[in-house]
Design a protein around this motif. Structure first.
Motif, mmCIF file in Angstrom:
data_model
loop_
_atom_site.group_PDB
_atom_site.id
_atom_site.type_symbol
_atom_site.label_atom_id
_atom_site.label_comp_id
_atom_site.label_asym_id
_atom_site.label_seq_id
_atom_site.Cartn_x
_atom_site.Cartn_y
_atom_site.Cartn_z
ATOM 1 N N PRO A 19 62.018 22.921 6.044
ATOM 2 C CA PRO A 19 61.603 22.199 4.829
ATOM 3 C C PRO A 19 60.104 21.905 4.871
ATOM 4 O O PRO A 19 59.574 21.526 5.918
ATOM 5 C CB PRO A 19 62.409 20.912 4.885
ATOM 6 N N ILE A 20 59.413 22.094 3.737
ATOM 7 C CA ILE A 20 57.972 21.832 3.706
ATOM 8 C C ILE A 20 57.620 20.631 2.857
ATOM 9 O O ILE A 20 56.475 20.203 2.865
ATOM 10 C CB ILE A 20 57.174 23.072 3.246
ATOM 11 N N PHE A 21 58.598 20.071 2.126
ATOM 12 C CA PHE A 21 58.359 18.861 1.338
ATOM 13 C C PHE A 21 59.480 17.867 1.597
ATOM 14 O O PHE A 21 60.595 18.258 1.931
ATOM 15 C CB PHE A 21 58.304 19.171 -0.165
ATOM 16 N N GLN A 22 59.147 16.577 1.413
ATOM 17 C CA GLN A 22 60.135 15.517 1.549
ATOM 18 C C GLN A 22 60.059 14.624 0.323
ATOM 19 O O GLN A 22 58.970 14.284 -0.128
ATOM 20 C CB GLN A 22 59.860 14.667 2.788
ATOM 21 N N HIS A 31 52.781 14.600 -9.035
ATOM 22 C CA HIS A 31 52.005 15.079 -7.886
ATOM 23 C C HIS A 31 52.871 15.985 -7.004
ATOM 24 O O HIS A 31 52.446 17.077 -6.619
ATOM 25 C CB HIS A 31 51.500 13.861 -7.095
ATOM 26 N N LEU A 32 54.089 15.548 -6.709
ATOM 27 C CA LEU A 32 55.017 16.330 -5.889
ATOM 28 C C LEU A 32 55.378 17.638 -6.583
ATOM 29 O O LEU A 32 55.372 18.702 -5.960
ATOM 30 C CB LEU A 32 56.279 15.513 -5.611
ATOM 31 N N ILE A 33 55.655 17.571 -7.870
ATOM 32 C CA ILE A 33 56.031 18.775 -8.621
ATOM 33 C C ILE A 33 54.894 19.789 -8.630
ATOM 34 O O ILE A 33 55.114 20.988 -8.458
ATOM 35 C CB ILE A 33 56.469 18.409 -10.051
ATOM 36 N N VAL A 50 65.529 15.620 1.157
ATOM 37 C CA VAL A 50 65.633 14.319 0.492
ATOM 38 C C VAL A 50 65.896 13.290 1.591
ATOM 39 O O VAL A 50 66.901 13.371 2.298
ATOM 40 C CB VAL A 50 66.773 14.305 -0.546
ATOM 41 N N LEU A 51 64.968 12.356 1.757
ATOM 42 C CA LEU A 51 65.094 11.357 2.808
ATOM 43 C C LEU A 51 66.142 10.298 2.455
ATOM 44 O O LEU A 51 66.494 10.115 1.288
ATOM 45 C CB LEU A 51 63.737 10.688 3.050
ATOM 46 N N ASN A 52 66.608 9.579 3.468
ATOM 47 C CA ASN A 52 67.623 8.539 3.258
ATOM 48 C C ASN A 52 67.136 7.402 2.381
ATOM 49 O O ASN A 52 67.927 6.759 1.708
ATOM 50 C CB ASN A 52 68.074 7.968 4.605
ATOM 51 N N ASN A 53 65.812 7.138 2.387
ATOM 52 C CA ASN A 53 65.303 6.010 1.598
ATOM 53 C C ASN A 53 65.079 6.358 0.128
ATOM 54 O O ASN A 53 64.634 5.518 -0.636
ATOM 55 C CB ASN A 53 64.026 5.442 2.218
ATOM 56 N N CYS A 54 65.415 7.573 -0.282
ATOM 57 C CA CYS A 54 65.326 7.961 -1.695
ATOM 58 C C CYS A 54 66.525 7.360 -2.425
ATOM 59 O O CYS A 54 67.675 7.608 -2.066
ATOM 60 C CB CYS A 54 65.313 9.474 -1.841
ATOM 61 N N ARG A 58 70.887 13.006 -4.943
ATOM 62 C CA ARG A 58 70.285 14.263 -4.469
ATOM 63 C C ARG A 58 70.367 15.377 -5.503
ATOM 64 O O ARG A 58 69.427 16.147 -5.666
ATOM 65 C CB ARG A 58 70.961 14.694 -3.178
ATOM 66 N N SER A 59 71.491 15.476 -6.192
ATOM 67 C CA SER A 59 71.616 16.546 -7.195
ATOM 68 C C SER A 59 70.691 16.303 -8.381
ATOM 69 O O SER A 59 70.153 17.250 -8.956
ATOM 70 C CB SER A 59 73.069 16.691 -7.656
ATOM 71 N N GLU A 60 70.463 15.024 -8.742
ATOM 72 C CA GLU A 60 69.505 14.717 -9.806
ATOM 73 C C GLU A 60 68.089 15.061 -9.377
ATOM 74 O O GLU A 60 67.301 15.596 -10.165
ATOM 75 C CB GLU A 60 69.582 13.233 -10.182
ATOM 76 N N VAL A 61 67.746 14.752 -8.129
ATOM 77 C CA VAL A 61 66.424 15.095 -7.589
ATOM 78 C C VAL A 61 66.226 16.604 -7.639
ATOM 79 O O VAL A 61 65.189 17.099 -8.070
ATOM 80 C CB VAL A 61 66.261 14.572 -6.146
ATOM 81 N N ALA A 62 67.255 17.349 -7.242
ATOM 82 C CA ALA A 62 67.182 18.810 -7.249
ATOM 83 C C ALA A 62 66.939 19.339 -8.657
ATOM 84 O O ALA A 62 66.100 20.215 -8.869
ATOM 85 C CB ALA A 62 68.464 19.402 -6.670
ATOM 86 N N GLN A 63 67.680 18.795 -9.647
ATOM 87 C CA GLN A 63 67.504 19.215 -11.044
ATOM 88 C C GLN A 63 66.094 18.909 -11.543
ATOM 89 O O GLN A 63 65.465 19.734 -12.201
ATOM 90 C CB GLN A 63 68.523 18.531 -11.945
ATOM 91 N N GLN A 64 65.598 17.706 -11.226
ATOM 92 C CA GLN A 64 64.249 17.316 -11.666
ATOM 93 C C GLN A 64 63.192 18.229 -11.070
ATOM 94 O O GLN A 64 62.257 18.653 -11.763
ATOM 95 C CB GLN A 64 63.959 15.864 -11.278
ATOM 96 N N LEU A 65 63.321 18.547 -9.781
ATOM 97 C CA LEU A 65 62.345 19.423 -9.125
ATOM 98 C C LEU A 65 62.392 20.826 -9.717
ATOM 99 O O LEU A 65 61.351 21.431 -9.986
ATOM 100 C CB LEU A 65 62.603 19.481 -7.621
#
Length: 97
Positions: A19-22, A31-33, A50-54, A58-65
């Motif tokens: 993995p190259i991004f967190q 900025h991340l995008i 996806v870190l534990n403190n997010c 996770r699936s929503e984060v994946a869709q957004q990215l």
């Protein structure tokens, strides 16, 4: 849109990648995008952790990215997201038909 065969092929290629991004408690931001878009242009296939403190799902984060970077969501497994986007200049991956 990727076919099942193409997704399987990309998953097999992504298996050996690190993995190259967190994504942390800050969640998904512009900025991340932007950095993910740049990395996809160079590498075509990347992994994001996806870190534990997010606090987001996770699936929503994946869709957004994927939507933000204009990429294809290959896989979400555990805390790892795999994204693919065909490069305009550095095409390296040849997808099966």
């Amino acid at each position: 849109m990727l076919t099942g065969k193409q997704k399987r092929y990309l998953r097999s290629m992504a298996h050996h990648l690190n993995p190259i991004f967190q994504v942390g408690k800050g969640g998904v931001n512009d900025h991340l995008i932007r950095h993910i878009e740049e990395a996809l242009e160079v590498r075509e296939l990347i992994k994001v952790t996806v870190l534990n403190n997010c606090m987001e799902d996770r699936s929503e984060v994946a869709q957004q990215l994927a939507e933000g970077a204009g990429a294809e969501l290959v896989q979400v497994i555990g805390k790892i997201i795999v994204l693919y986007k065909e490069s305009r200049d550095n095409k390296k991956i040849e997808l099966p038909v």
